[in-house]
Design an enzyme around this catalytic site. Structure first.
Site, PDB file in Angstrom:
ATOM      1  N   ASN A 193      19.611 -21.204  34.567  1.00 31.55           N
ATOM      2  CA  ASN A 193      19.503 -20.708  33.462  1.00 31.55           C
ATOM      3  C   ASN A 193      20.644 -21.115  32.524  1.00 31.55           C
ATOM      4  O   ASN A 193      20.186 -22.279  31.851  1.00 31.55           O
ATOM      5  CB  ASN A 193      19.795 -19.154  33.278  1.00 31.55           C
ATOM      6  CG  ASN A 193      19.330 -18.551  31.885  1.00 31.55           C
ATOM      7  OD1 ASN A 193      19.122 -19.132  30.920  1.00 31.55           O
ATOM      8  ND2 ASN A 193      19.158 -17.086  32.160  1.00 31.55           N
ATOM      9  N   ASP A 194      21.674 -20.962  32.642  1.00 33.04           N
ATOM     10  CA  ASP A 194      22.997 -21.561  31.694  1.00 33.04           C
ATOM     11  C   ASP A 194      22.803 -23.257  31.764  1.00 33.04           C
ATOM     12  O   ASP A 194      23.247 -23.749  30.854  1.00 33.04           O
ATOM     13  CB  ASP A 194      24.130 -20.766  31.843  1.00 33.04           C
ATOM     14  CG  ASP A 194      24.096 -19.419  31.968  1.00 33.04           C
ATOM     15  OD1 ASP A 194      23.694 -18.923  30.958  1.00 33.04           O
ATOM     16  OD2 ASP A 194      24.945 -18.704  32.599  1.00 33.04           O
TER      17      ASP A 194
END
Lengths: 453, 96
Positions: free
Chosen positions: A381-382
């Site tokens: 995600n990040d």
């Protein structure tokens, strides 16, 4: 020839073997032999250590070694690749504990001058904080305790007082270094407490940094113990490990665009939130995903910790093989901080038999990401969040990312619309060329595979 | 003089460590770490001295515990590193 000289000569040989072993770790083709060489060096050092003059009784040594060997061997055989970070955390802790105990036991040998007293104290201090710090890191990684950063009011004041207390107690101890000194126990207790206090404010996403740092500490502690007992090989080996941990720490920090101080002292997440993101999420069915995969000629998988949790690496590899047989170019792009420790994803994919030539680093994939037909984001995600590039208000602004949003199509495999570990929204999910494949990553991938069949 | 000599060794090994480790590719960072862990088990050589002392009970117990902890590192560290490295396969070398 006397035994002590012989032992010291053997130490030179084992130091050389450690160095060669580390050098051979520079390439996957030679790494395994490098590890063998390093373990041979250790064997020589252990035999030389056993022949030291001061040793009169071997019973206790035997007990300790048998016990340690059983625990170590069992742990090494049984641990799953997904939980490798927890295991390394525990090993760091055990290294710290060993140095602490060696330092402490040396006090009972008597005849301590002030330089030795200082080094003993350093071994106890660093060893102690490595020990408890690693236990907390383990608890966070294994999710025995909440992995979020624990921050409370006045934390810095408490920590500063703790540091002052340690320095004072250490000074008092060095004035009169006796094994029964109360100042020794106070220093020891405070060091153990410091380890806890140092790791609790660090959030789960920063764990790769903490593990690397604790790794480094365990080496430095061994080094201090080496000074305490006047042993060259401890100093050499300890500083090699210390340097290795520091380099890894540095790489991890750079990969997150944060300074070490920032990681260590500021609880990450929930600090400030970037722009709210609005837009429409475009879900895709397994069947439609299959058609796109079928037509693709260049696919890049971007794994994150979510892949490990879903145990999807084997399915991913199977899909990769099918795609290759279909005439498609397949690669696996790995961000330096993907997973919970440096290189975690690489090990998981290697376990699933992905050849290491297909594992590419961020700097290698980004320049050619525009030629990628489908970027498949699995449980990451990040590390693929375009806010890091575009939104100056985002807490992760400036962190280098894999620019999957610039690929022709992006598939994001995700359980639901929750935000990532850092709690930051991800505009990638709302991108024009993004398709969300909701559900368990392993099941989704298996679904696509069965479409191919 | 002894102290200066030891510090001399320390400084050189730190530089050597930096040189060696910065060449390790990201792919191998996990095995590097567990391998380094195994090397930090070198404390074992120091723990022997403590555990082998006869004149003091407490020192002996502490030393024995140190031997046990360090052996966990050495045995566990090398075994798990070898297990991991065994998984890294090249396409050419017959990896499926």
């Amino acid at each position: 020839m006397n035994i002590e000289l012989l032992a010291n000569l053997s130490y030179i040989v084992s130091a050389a073997l450690f160095i060669f072993g580390l050098k051979m770790l520079g390439s996957p083709a030679t790494a395994r032999r490098g590890n063998m060489l390093s373990s041979l060096g250790m064997l020589i050092a252990v035999v030389a250590g056993l022949s030291a003059e001061g040793i009169v009784s071997y019973e206790y040594i035997a007990v300790g070694m048998v016990l340690g060997a059983i625990i170590g061997a069992l742990a090494a055989r049984l641990v799953g690749m997904t939980s490798m970070p927890e295991m390394v955390a525990l090993f760091n802790g055990s290294g710290g504990a060993a140095s602490l105990l060696v330092g402490w036991a040396t006090l009972y040998g008597g005849g301590i001058d002030s330089f030795t007293a200082v080094t003993i104290l350093l071994a106890i201090l660093i060893g102690g904080l490595t020990f408890t710090g690693s236990l907390i890191a383990y608890a966070k990684l294994a999710e025995v305790m909440n992995s979020a950063a624990i921050v409370f009011k006045g934390q810095r004041i408490v920590n500063s007082l703790l540091l002052i207390g340690i320095v004072y107690a250490a000074y008092m101890f060095c004035l009169d270094p006796q094994p029964e000194s109360q100042w020794l126990y106070i220093t020891l207790g405070l060091a153990l407490l410091l380890g806890v206090m140092a790791v609790i404010p660090i959030g789960g996403a920063d764990m790769p940094v903490v593990i690397s740092l604790l790794n480094s500490y365990s080496g430095i502690a061994a080094c201090a113990a080496g000074f305490a007992i006047n042993n060259n090989i401890l100093i050499v080996a300890g500083s090699l490990v210390g340097a290795s941990g520091i380099i890894l720490t540095n790489i991890m920090c750079k990969a997150m665009n944060r300074s070490l101080a920032n990681v260590l002292f500021s609880g990450f997440g929930a600090v400030k939130q970037g722009k709210a993101i609005e837009g429409e999420v475009k879900p895709v069915s397994v069947e439609d995903a299959y058609y796109l995969f079928e037509a693709a000629s260049n696919v890049c998988f971007v794994p994150g910790y979510g892949m490990a949790v879903a145990q999807a690496q084997h399915a991913v590899k199977e899909l990769g093989e099918i795609l290759e047989a279909n005439g498609c170019e397949v690669s696996y792009a790995i961000h330096p901080v993907a997973g919970r420790m440096p290189g975690h994803m690489n090990v998981l994919l290697a376990e699933a038999d992905v050849p290491y030539e297909q594992l590419v680093e961020m700097d290698e994939i980004n320049p050619r990401i525009e030629n990628v037909d489908i970027a498949v984001v699995i449980g990451a995600n990040d590390v693929v969040n375009p806010s890091a590039r575009e939104d100056e208000d985002s807490p992760i602004y400036g962190m280098p990312i894999i620019n999957v949003d610039q690929a022709r199509t992006v598939f994001v495999l995700k359980r639901s619309m929750a935000s990532g570990f850092s709690g930051v929204d991800n505009p990638l999910f709302f991108g024009e060329n993004t398709r969300m494949l909701f559900g368990d990553a392993k099941e989704s991938i298996s679904g696509v595979i069965s479409e191919f069949g | 003089m002894e102290i200066v000599f030891l510090i001399f060794i320390l400084v050189l090994s730190v530089f050597l460590g930096f040189e060696l480790i910065s060449k390790v590719p990201a792919t191998l960072h996990t095995p590097l770490m567990s391998g380094a862990n195994a090397i930090s088990g070198i404390t074992l050589a120091g723990a022997f001295l403590a555990a082998g002392m006869v004149d003091n009970e407490m020192g002996k117990y502490l030393g024995t515990a140190a031997v046990a902890f360090a052996t966990v590192n050495v045995v566990g560290g090398y075994m798990v590193t070898d297990r991991m490295l065994g998984m890294f396969k090249s396409k050419k070398a017959g990896g499926k």
